[in-house]
Motif scaffolding. Structure first.
Motif, mmCIF file in Angstrom:
data_model
loop_
_atom_site.group_PDB
_atom_site.id
_atom_site.type_symbol
_atom_site.label_atom_id
_atom_site.label_comp_id
_atom_site.label_asym_id
_atom_site.label_seq_id
_atom_site.Cartn_x
_atom_site.Cartn_y
_atom_site.Cartn_z
ATOM 1 N N UNK A 597 5.255 -11.626 -9.298
ATOM 2 C CA UNK A 597 4.708 -12.170 -8.400
ATOM 3 C C UNK A 597 5.186 -11.341 -7.131
ATOM 4 N N UNK A 598 6.211 -11.056 -7.182
ATOM 5 C CA UNK A 598 7.136 -10.590 -5.781
ATOM 6 C C UNK A 598 6.330 -8.953 -5.737
ATOM 7 N N UNK A 599 6.376 -8.370 -6.905
ATOM 8 C CA UNK A 599 5.697 -6.948 -6.814
ATOM 9 C C UNK A 599 4.473 -7.037 -6.658
ATOM 10 N N UNK A 600 3.546 -8.254 -6.881
ATOM 11 C CA UNK A 600 2.053 -8.250 -6.500
ATOM 12 C C UNK A 600 2.080 -8.464 -4.876
ATOM 13 N N UNK A 601 2.954 -9.341 -4.429
ATOM 14 C CA UNK A 601 2.796 -9.807 -3.021
ATOM 15 C C UNK A 601 3.228 -8.532 -2.229
ATOM 16 N N UNK A 602 4.228 -7.619 -2.565
ATOM 17 C CA UNK A 602 4.465 -6.468 -1.976
ATOM 18 C C UNK A 602 3.246 -5.327 -1.933
ATOM 19 N N UNK A 603 2.475 -5.317 -3.020
ATOM 20 C CA UNK A 603 1.326 -4.633 -3.186
ATOM 21 C C UNK A 603 0.197 -5.028 -2.341
ATOM 22 N N UNK A 604 -0.044 -6.337 -1.957
ATOM 23 C CA UNK A 604 -1.158 -6.723 -1.154
ATOM 24 C C UNK A 604 -0.822 -6.407 0.207
ATOM 25 N N UNK A 605 0.501 -6.900 0.406
ATOM 26 C CA UNK A 605 0.896 -6.444 1.884
ATOM 27 C C UNK A 605 0.907 -5.171 2.202
ATOM 28 N N UNK A 606 1.242 -4.289 1.354
ATOM 29 C CA UNK A 606 1.014 -2.806 1.677
ATOM 30 C C UNK A 606 -0.403 -2.301 1.760
ATOM 31 N N UNK A 607 -1.256 -2.990 0.864
ATOM 32 C CA UNK A 607 -2.529 -2.676 0.931
ATOM 33 C C UNK A 607 -3.145 -2.844 2.272
ATOM 34 N N UNK A 608 -2.884 -4.204 2.578
ATOM 35 C CA UNK A 608 -3.422 -4.697 4.277
ATOM 36 C C UNK A 608 -3.052 -3.680 5.005
ATOM 37 N N UNK A 609 -1.936 -3.197 5.097
ATOM 38 C CA UNK A 609 -1.280 -2.459 6.131
ATOM 39 C C UNK A 609 -1.890 -1.115 6.153
ATOM 40 N N UNK A 610 -1.991 -0.411 4.733
ATOM 41 C CA UNK A 610 -2.870 0.697 4.609
ATOM 42 C C UNK A 610 -4.433 0.566 5.184
ATOM 43 N N UNK A 611 -4.957 -0.429 4.919
ATOM 44 C CA UNK A 611 -6.206 -0.826 5.435
ATOM 45 C C UNK A 611 -6.184 -0.745 7.008
ATOM 46 N N UNK A 612 -5.369 -1.564 7.689
ATOM 47 C CA UNK A 612 -5.190 -1.429 9.018
ATOM 48 C C UNK A 612 -5.146 0.184 9.698
ATOM 49 N N UNK A 613 -4.053 1.018 8.846
ATOM 50 C CA UNK A 613 -4.129 2.162 9.342
ATOM 51 C C UNK A 613 -5.222 2.768 9.342
ATOM 52 N N UNK A 614 -6.142 2.759 8.201
ATOM 53 C CA UNK A 614 -7.509 3.213 8.140
ATOM 54 C C UNK A 614 -8.463 3.127 9.140
ATOM 55 N N UNK A 615 -8.284 1.805 9.800
ATOM 56 C CA UNK A 615 -9.220 1.025 10.632
ATOM 57 C C UNK A 615 -9.095 1.910 11.971
ATOM 58 N N UNK A 616 -7.765 2.566 12.241
ATOM 59 C CA UNK A 616 -7.268 3.243 13.605
ATOM 60 C C UNK A 616 -7.943 4.543 13.429
ATOM 61 N N UNK A 617 -8.479 5.115 12.254
ATOM 62 C CA UNK A 617 -8.923 6.366 12.324
ATOM 63 C C UNK A 617 -10.222 6.425 13.219
#
Ligand code: ADP
Length: 617
Positions: A597-617
C-alpha cells in the motif's frame, strides 16, 4: 420339536456391553451386516439351485425386505434365502459367531481404546444387532424338505431360547426389539439412509417397508442397483453409462473427464471404476472420494492402506472381494496382497494416462488443466508413478501450446542449455513475457499450487536441469547485440539510480537490453526468492521471515528516456530527475509484483506530480 434351553458357549460373561460400547461410533453397520447375511443366504440358495441340490418350485423372486414398525419398536430383516434348521441355528448362531467374536475381543482388546474408528470395519456379523436391540429374535425355515421352522430368542445375555416357530415360508426373519437409546433406527428415513450408504450395490434386491402404513411409491422399487457398472465387462459399458453412473454415485452435475475400468481376475480379484473429475477450482482437487466395496457391500471411503493416497484425489468405486477387510487397518498396510493391489491400481492409472497421451493427444492437452495437480501430486508421493509417466508430463508454453520438458530443453538448447524459464502468473509477469516473446525466447507456465515443490522435484530427478523464473537473472539473454560504447552514460545512470532508488533494491545495474521500450526492470534472484517463499511457508505467521528476496534493478541504456536522463543537468533539475528516477522504479516494481500500500501511495503521488508537470508544457 420340544422347547429347550441352552447356554451360548462363551466364557466372557459381559460380551454384550463390550460389543455395544466398542461399536458405538459406527452403530449403523448392523444394518449392513444383517442385510448382507440375508443376501448371502439367497446367494447360497441360488448356488445350490444351479448345482441341482435345491429343488424349488416356480419362479423365485429373491429379495430382502427391511420393515420398520415404530409403534411396536421393531426392525425386521426378512430374506427368502436358504434358511436354517435347528441344528444350524445352534451351530452357526450360538457357537461359531460367538467364538469368533470372543477371539476378536481377545485379539484386539488392547487396541480398541486408541482407535475406535477401526471397529466399523470389523464385521461382527449377526451379533452387531445387539448394538441397537435389547432383544433379537430369529425365525427361520430351511429350504430342506420337511424342515421345521425355528425361533431363537436372546435378550442380550449369554442365554438364548429355541422353540418351534410359526414361520411358514422359506427363509429367515431377524426381528430387532430396538433399544430406547437407538430409537433413531425406527425412523424409515434413517434406515433408508443407512441402506443407501452401505447397500446401494448389493446383488439382491432390497426393499423398505413401514408396517401398518400405506406403501409409498418410492418403496415399490428396490433401494439398490443389483448390477453396478463396475461388475460388467468394460466392453459392454457405454460412455453414457459411465457418465450416468458417475453422476449418480458422486452427485456431480458435470461429466467426468475420463475413467479407468479396472477388471482383474488373476492373481487377485479386483473390479472398479476410477474417474478423473472435472474441477471447478483447484482446491476441489483435495475432495476426491474412492469408495471401497467388498463383494458389492460398501466398506468405507478413502482407505489409504489399499488405495494409494494420491489416487484418493480421484472419484471412484473399487470392489475387492479378496481383501481381508475384517482386520485392522494397520494390518492391511503390511499385507502383501494389499500392496500388490495398490501397485496394480497405480500401474493401470499410469497406463491409461500414457495411452491417452499417445492416442488422444488433443484430449489429453485439454484435460491437463484438471489433471495436472493429481499427476504432480502423484509424482511427488510415488516415484514409481513418476517413472511410469515422466515422458507424458506436459507444460503450457507462452503461446498456449503444450510441450514436454525434453521438447523444451531440445528447442532451447542453443540459447540456454539445461535451463528452464518459467512463469508463475501470466498476468503479473506479462511485461517479462512480452520481452521474452520479442526476443524469441520461450518459457513454461507453472502456475499450479504444487509447482513450487514439483520444480524442486524435477531438478532433483533430472540432473543438470535448473529452473529459473522469468524475472530471475535474465539480463544476459535479453542483452542487445550492439557494440556501442556507453561507459560514460552507464556510470552516470548507475550513480543516479544508486543514489535515488530505495524500494528494497539491493543492486543497480545498467545494461543494454534488446527491448528499447522498457526503461528498467526488476530481477529477483531465483535462490533468494525460493528461500524467502520457503521461510514464509514453514515459518507461519509468527516467525519473522529469515530470508528476503534479493532484487536487482536493471536500467536499460538502450531506452530513450534513460539516454535523455543521463544528459540532463543534474544541478538544475534535481527534483525532476529524482521524481523521474523514482517513477521509473515504480513502474519496474509494478511490472514485477503486487505493490504494497505504501508503494502504491508513492506511485499515485508521483503519477499526479508527473501529470502536473505535463500540464505545464
Ligand atoms: P458371518 O456372516 O460373518 O459368517 P454372522 O455372525 O453374521 O457371521 O453369521 C453367522 C452364520 O449364521 C452365517 O455364516 C450363516 O451361516 C448364518 N446366518 C446368519 N444370518 C443368516 C440368514 N439370514 N440366513 C441364513 N443363515 C444365516
Amino acid at each position: 420339536m420340544d422347547k429347550n434351553k441352552g447356554n451360548i458357549s462363551i466364557h466372557t460373561e459381559n460380551i454384550f456391553p463390550i460389543i455395544k460400547k466398542w461399536l458405538y461410533s459406527d452403530k449403523d453397520i448392523f444394518i449392513r451386516e444383517l442385510i448382507s447375511n440375508g443376501c448371502d443366504a439367497i446367494s447360497k440358495l441360488k448356488r445350490l439351485q444351479s448345482l441341482g441340490e435345491a429343488n424349488l418350485q416356480g419362479n423365485q423372486i429373491y429379495k430382502v425386505i427391511v420393515s420398520v414398525n415404530k409403534e411396536k419398536g421393531t426392525l425386521k430383516f426378512s430374506d427368502n434365502g436358504i434358511g436354517m434348521t435347528e441344528e444350524e441355528v445352534k451351530k452357526y448362531i450360538n457357537q461359531v459367531a460367538f467364538s469368533g467374536a470372543e477371539d476378536f475381543i481377545n485379539k484386539y482388546k488392547d487396541k480398541i481404546g486408541e482407535d475406535k474408528d477401526i471397529i466399523g470395519h470389523f464385521g461382527l456379523g449377526f451379533y452387531s444387532a445387539f448394538m441397537v436391540a435389547k432383544r433379537v429374535q430369529i425365525d427361520t425355515l430351511s429350504y430342506i424338505d420337511g424342515s421345521e421352522a425355528v425361533t431363537w430368542v436372546c435378550d442380550g445375555g449369554t442365554e438364548y431360547e429355541i422353540s418351534p416357530s410359526t414361520k411358514d415360508s422359506r427363509g429367515t426373519t431377524i426381528t430387532l426389539f430396538v433399544d430406547e437409546d437407538s430409537k433413531e433406527f425406527l425412523e424409515a428415513f434413517k434406515v433408508r439412509e443407512v441402506i443407501e450408504k452401505y447397500c446401494s450395490f448389493l446383488p439382491i434386491e432390497i426393499y423398505l417397508e413401514e408396517e401398518g402404513k400405506e406403501e409409498k411409491e418410492e418403496d415399490k422399487k428396490p433401494l439398490n442397483d443389483t448390477t453396478p457398472l463396475w461388475m460388467k465387462s468394460p466392453k459392454d459399458c457405454t460412455d453414457e453409462e459411465y457418465k450416468e453412473f458417475y453422476k449418480k454415485v458422486f452427485l456431480d452435475f458435470n461429466d467426468p473427464l475420463f475413467w479407468i475400468h479396472l477388471n482383474v481376475d488373476y492373481p487377485f480379484n479386483l473390479k472398479g471404476i476410477l474417474y478423473f473429475p472435472k474441477l471447478k477450482h483447484e482446491l476441489e482437487a483435495t475432495e476426491g472420494q474412492v469408495k471401497l466395496y467388498n463383494n458389492q457391500v460398501f466398506v468405507a471411503d478413502n482407505i489409504k492402506e489399499v488405495i494409494p493416497e494420491f489416487l484418493l484425489l480421484l472419484k471412484g468405486t473399487i470392489d475387492c472381494p479378496d481383501l481381508p477387510l475384517n482386520v485392522s487397518r494397520s494390518f492391511l498396510q503390511k499385507d502383501k496382497d494389499v500392496m500388490k493391489i495398490s501397485k496394480h491400481i497405480v500401474k493401470k492409472v499410469a497406463d491409461k494416462l500414457v495411452s491417452l497421451y499417445k492416442n488422444e493427444r488433443e484430449n489429453f492437452n485439454s484435460f491437463w488443466k484438471d489433471i495436472q495437480i493429481f499427476i504432480k501430486y502423484g509424482c511427488l508421493r510415488d516415484e514409481s508413478f513418476y517413472e511410469k509417466i515422466k515422458d507424458i508430463i506436459i507444460f503450457k508454453r507462452l503461446n498456449g501450446e503444450y510441450i514436454t520438458l525434453n521438447e523444451y530443453l531440445e528447442e532451447n538448447k542453443e540459447k540456454h542449455e539445461n535451463k528452464v524459464f518459467y512463469v508463475t502468473d501470466e498476468k503479473q509477469q506479462s511485461q517479462y513475457i512480452k520481452m521474452f516473446k520479442e526476443a524469441s525466447l520461450d518459457a513454461l507456465v507453472l502456475d499450479c499450487s504444487l509447482d513450487n515443490h514439483f520444480i524442486s522435484f524435477l531438478e532433483a530427478k533430472e540432473s543438470g536441469v535448473t529452473f529459473a523464473r522469468i524475472d530471475s537473472d535474465i539480463s544476459e539473454i535479453l542483452k542487445s547485440d550492439s557494440n556501442e560504447d556507453l561507459k560514460d552514460i552507464n556510470d552516470k545512470v548507475q550513480s543516479l539510480f544508486k543514489d535515488l532508488a530505495s524500494n528494497g533494491i539491493n543492486e543497480v545495474k545498467v545494461e543494454s537490453l534488446r527491448n528499447s521500450e522498457t526503461p528498467a526492470m526488476i530481477l529477483v534472484s531465483e535462490q533468494s526468492r525460493r528461500m524467502a517463499e520457503m521461510s514464509k511457508m514453514f515459518g507461519g505467521m509468527d516467525m519473522p521471515n529469515m530470508f528476503s528476496e534479493e532484487k536487482t534493478l536493471v536500467v536499460n541504456n538502450n531506452n530513450s528516456i534513460i539516454k535523455k536522463l543521463s544528459q540532463i543537468n543534474l544541478e538544475e533539475n534535481k527534483d525532476k530527475v529524482e521524481l523521474m528516477c523514482n517513477y521509473i522504479v515504480d513502474i519496474a516494481l509494478l511490472s514485477n509484483k503486487e505493490l504494497s500500500s505504501e508503494e502504491m501511495d508513492n506511485f499515485i503521488n508521483r503519477s499526479n506530480k508527473i501529470l502536473s508537470l505535463a500540464m505545464e508544457l
